[in-house]
Motif scaffolding. Structure first.
Motif, PDB file in Angstrom:
ATOM      1  N   PHE A  32      -8.988  -2.357  10.426  1.00  0.00           N
ATOM      2  CA  PHE A  32      -9.681  -2.106   8.981  1.00  0.00           C
ATOM      3  C   PHE A  32     -11.020  -2.630   9.110  1.00  0.00           C
ATOM      4  O   PHE A  32     -11.727  -2.307   8.216  1.00  0.00           O
ATOM      5  CB  PHE A  32      -9.018  -3.120   8.119  1.00  0.00           C
ATOM      6  CG  PHE A  32      -7.939  -2.163   7.457  1.00  0.00           C
ATOM      7  CD1 PHE A  32      -7.752  -1.265   6.404  1.00  0.00           C
ATOM      8  CD2 PHE A  32      -6.615  -2.378   7.891  1.00  0.00           C
ATOM      9  CE1 PHE A  32      -6.526  -0.768   6.169  1.00  0.00           C
ATOM     10  CE2 PHE A  32      -5.335  -1.966   7.770  1.00  0.00           C
ATOM     11  CZ  PHE A  32      -5.360  -0.968   6.779  1.00  0.00           C
ATOM     12  N   ARG A  41      -0.440   0.286   9.252  1.00  0.00           N
ATOM     13  CA  ARG A  41      -1.512  -0.087   8.441  1.00  0.00           C
ATOM     14  C   ARG A  41      -1.377  -0.125   6.957  1.00  0.00           C
ATOM     15  O   ARG A  41      -1.975  -0.699   6.391  1.00  0.00           O
ATOM     16  CB  ARG A  41      -2.655   0.720   9.044  1.00  0.00           C
ATOM     17  CG  ARG A  41      -3.486   0.398  10.294  1.00  0.00           C
ATOM     18  CD  ARG A  41      -4.725   1.206  10.344  1.00  0.00           C
ATOM     19  NE  ARG A  41      -4.620   2.578  10.583  1.00  0.00           N
ATOM     20  CZ  ARG A  41      -5.045   3.067  11.492  1.00  0.00           C
ATOM     21  NH1 ARG A  41      -5.099   2.725  12.687  1.00  0.00           N
ATOM     22  NH2 ARG A  41      -4.796   4.466  11.644  1.00  0.00           N
ATOM     23  N   THR A  42      -0.343   0.936   6.773  1.00  0.00           N
ATOM     24  CA  THR A  42       0.114   1.088   5.373  1.00  0.00           C
ATOM     25  C   THR A  42       0.615  -0.291   4.960  1.00  0.00           C
ATOM     26  O   THR A  42       0.299  -0.779   3.605  1.00  0.00           O
ATOM     27  CB  THR A  42       1.105   2.270   5.146  1.00  0.00           C
ATOM     28  OG1 THR A  42       0.542   3.422   5.716  1.00  0.00           O
ATOM     29  CG2 THR A  42       1.408   2.136   3.772  1.00  0.00           C
ATOM     30  N   VAL A  94      -2.096  -2.528   3.568  1.00  0.00           N
ATOM     31  CA  VAL A  94      -2.613  -2.022   2.402  1.00  0.00           C
ATOM     32  C   VAL A  94      -1.538  -2.749   1.125  1.00  0.00           C
ATOM     33  O   VAL A  94      -1.893  -3.147   0.002  1.00  0.00           O
ATOM     34  CB  VAL A  94      -2.772  -0.719   2.075  1.00  0.00           C
ATOM     35  CG1 VAL A  94      -3.097  -0.184   0.843  1.00  0.00           C
ATOM     36  CG2 VAL A  94      -3.726  -0.180   3.076  1.00  0.00           C
ATOM     37  N   SER A 118       1.513   2.326  -1.778  1.00  0.00           N
ATOM     38  CA  SER A 118       1.804   2.938  -0.499  1.00  0.00           C
ATOM     39  C   SER A 118       1.957   4.464  -0.680  1.00  0.00           C
ATOM     40  O   SER A 118       1.754   5.159   0.132  1.00  0.00           O
ATOM     41  CB  SER A 118       3.123   2.441  -0.008  1.00  0.00           C
ATOM     42  OG  SER A 118       4.214   3.044  -0.873  1.00  0.00           O
TER      43      SER A 118
END
Length: 525
Positions: free
Chosen positions: A354, A304-305, A308, A471
């Motif tokens: 998300f 999931r990082t 982002v 990150s």
């Protein structure tokens, strides 16, 4: 057959080169070298297994035959990049027992430093090339030193002073890659070739990450089977959505995803400005395929990082290069549809999670107080330690999270880690170090760059660095060396852009302003 008397013989040419003096005999040196080599081989055969001296002789022969290629600065850049991109950090070392692990990337870093130091000492005409971002680094390091001094007594009493100093040495070793690469980027051709090399390495890593996701075989964990490397630790295992996540050549799937995300803007830049293929259409096809392959590696990491990071890079691109950003978004839609059809569980875990905010927040509160707890679960105990010394922290490098001497917990948040170790002062310095290069590169692209290709390179590097900066809230960046070293190399490229590419002059800006005003005036009349 006749011989032209005007052509000097070999011994006469040698005499002429030496100012009329006879050339020194080379036969004696050759015989001496042959005898020395024979003696070394004899000793090695007597005291070592035959396979070892054979391998050494084969290696020396290969080095001698390729010496004109190996002993060059581009070759040094190539070997440094390959050792960082392909050999997992903290997993392999050279099989030489000297009291500590000789990891390949560290060996290449020290070789590069020694070679450059020698070049500066031997060649007085070699000049130091400015790195452009030295002052943000200086501010960050100064805050860490202040934290160390403020906590000096406590660190000594707790027996952590040596640990803290080791952290400074480690940081210095990693940062030295930035300065080293910057000194080797001496021309635009070298810089673009270096970026191309890194990008192709990323494509290879991404390809094998996809293979790992499908077959559960990591080729980078088998390097010791055909390279003279000693394994320091076995491979790990991470799962999400019921499937194994790919590690690739990184230390963790998150680190792999972040690394590959940083190459997306670089690949988009190379699709237009790479040196090869020369044909524009072929070049776009090659690097479009490369971008798709890197995207597949990101999906294989199931992080999931990465979402982002990609989101931050897209927003920044939308502001400064909206056409490129929107084109990339349109091109990404078919890839997302394909990923949804092939690996729906992974896509749901990465992207659709998300949309469920409550479940997402709840997942970050799991296993509170335990090793590997969720990021939000670690926040309360971390802030309790920060409250003890909020301005200067507990001392840089004083936290130990692994081994028998562990005194803290894993945060998965580099910003929070800096806050705990160096306090609010350290976080301020860290923010300057990470964000100032982004601002400087974007300002250069908008106001200073004389050539569009240089402006676009500045934007590509700025977007990649901004994505990496985002990150930092989601993994311990200083502990994952591969992605941090890539950040250092991108800073070197950014430094080249700011200091060695042509800038707009006052006359150029005047001409552009006149060209902009003239059509308006003509239309009004």
């Amino acid at each position: 057959m006749t011989i032209d008397a005007t052509v000097p013989r070999r011994d006469e040419r040698a005499t002429t080169k030496n100012g009329g003096q006879p050339a020194p005999p080379r036969r004696g040196w050759i015989i001496a070298a042959a005898l020395l080599l024979a003696a070394l081989v004899l000793v090695a055969v007597i005291f070592l297994p035959p396979l070892i001296p054979g391998a050494l002789l084969l290696g020396l022969s290969a080095v001698f035959l390729s010496r004109r290629i190996l002993f060059t600065w581009p070759a040094l850049l190539f070997l440094l990049a390959v050792s960082i991109m392909f050999i997992p950090a903290r997993r392999y070392a050279l099989p030489i027992n000297i009291g500590f692990a000789l990891e390949p990337y560290r060996v290449m870093i020290f070789i590069a430093i020694i070679c450059l130091a020698g070049a500066f000492l031997v060649n007085p005409r070699r000049r130091w090339r400015p790195v452009a971002f030295g002052w943000p680094l200086g501010i960050f390091v100064a805050t860490l030193v202040v934290s160390f001094i403020a906590n000096g007594t406590r660190l000594v009493e707790a027996g952590l002073a040596t640990t803290s100093l080791s952290a400074f040495v480690q940081l210095g070793t990693l940062v030295s890659v930035w300065f080293t690469v910057r000194q080797l980027l001496t021309s635009e051709r070298t810089t673009i070739t270096f970026l191309t090399l890194l990008s192709w390495c990323a494509m290879i890593v991404a390809f094998f990450a996809v293979i790992e996701r499908v077959t559960r075989v990591n080729v980078f964990w088998r390097l010791s089977e055909f390279l003279p490397l000693m394994m320091l630790r076995d491979g790990g295992e991470a799962t999400r959505a019921g499937v194994n996540r790919a590690y690739g050549s990184a230390q963790h799937p998150i680190a792999l995803a972040v690394l590959l995300c940083m190459f997306i803007p670089i690949l988009i830049y190379l699709a237009k400005y790479a040196l090869y293929p020369r044909n524009p259409m072929n070049r776009r096809i090659v690097y479009t395929v490369g971008t798709i392959l890197v995207f597949g590696g990101i999906v294989a990491a199931i992080s999931r990082t990465a979402v982002v990071v990609l989101g931050v890079m897209f927003l920044l691109g939308l502001i400064f290069v909206p056409r490129v950003a929107l084109t990339s978004l349109v091109a990404a839609v078919p890839l997302l549809v394909l990923a949804g059809a092939v690996v729906p569980a992974q896509l749901d875990s990465m992207l659709l999670s998300f949309l469920n905010v409550d479940e997402l927040v709840a997942s970050q509160y799991t296993s509170a107080g335990m090793r590997g707890a969720g990021r939000l679960a670690d926040l309360e105990p971390a802030m309790a330690e920060v409250a003890q010394n909020p301005f200067f922290g507990l001392g840089f490098g004083s936290r130990i999270v692994t081994g028998d001497d562990a005194n803290s917990f894993i945060l998965d948040n580099q910003v929070l880690g800096v806050l705990m170790e160096a306090g609010a002062l350290g976080v301020a310095g860290f923010a300057v170090f990470m964000l100032a290069p982004v601002v400087m590169l974007l300002f250069f692209a908008l106001r200073r760059a004389a050539e569009r290709r240089h402006a676009m390179l500045a934007v590509a590097v700025a977007v990649a660095i901004a994505g990496y900066s985002a990150s930092l809230f989601f993994f311990d960046a200083f502990g994952f060396f591969q992605s941090f070293l890539m950040h250092m190399m991108l800073l070197a490229v950014g430094g080249w852009v700011l200091t060695e590419t042509p800038r707009r002059t006052a006359s150029t800006r005047t001409v552009e302003a006149t060209a902009t005003v003239a059509p308006t005036t003509a239309g009004a009349s």
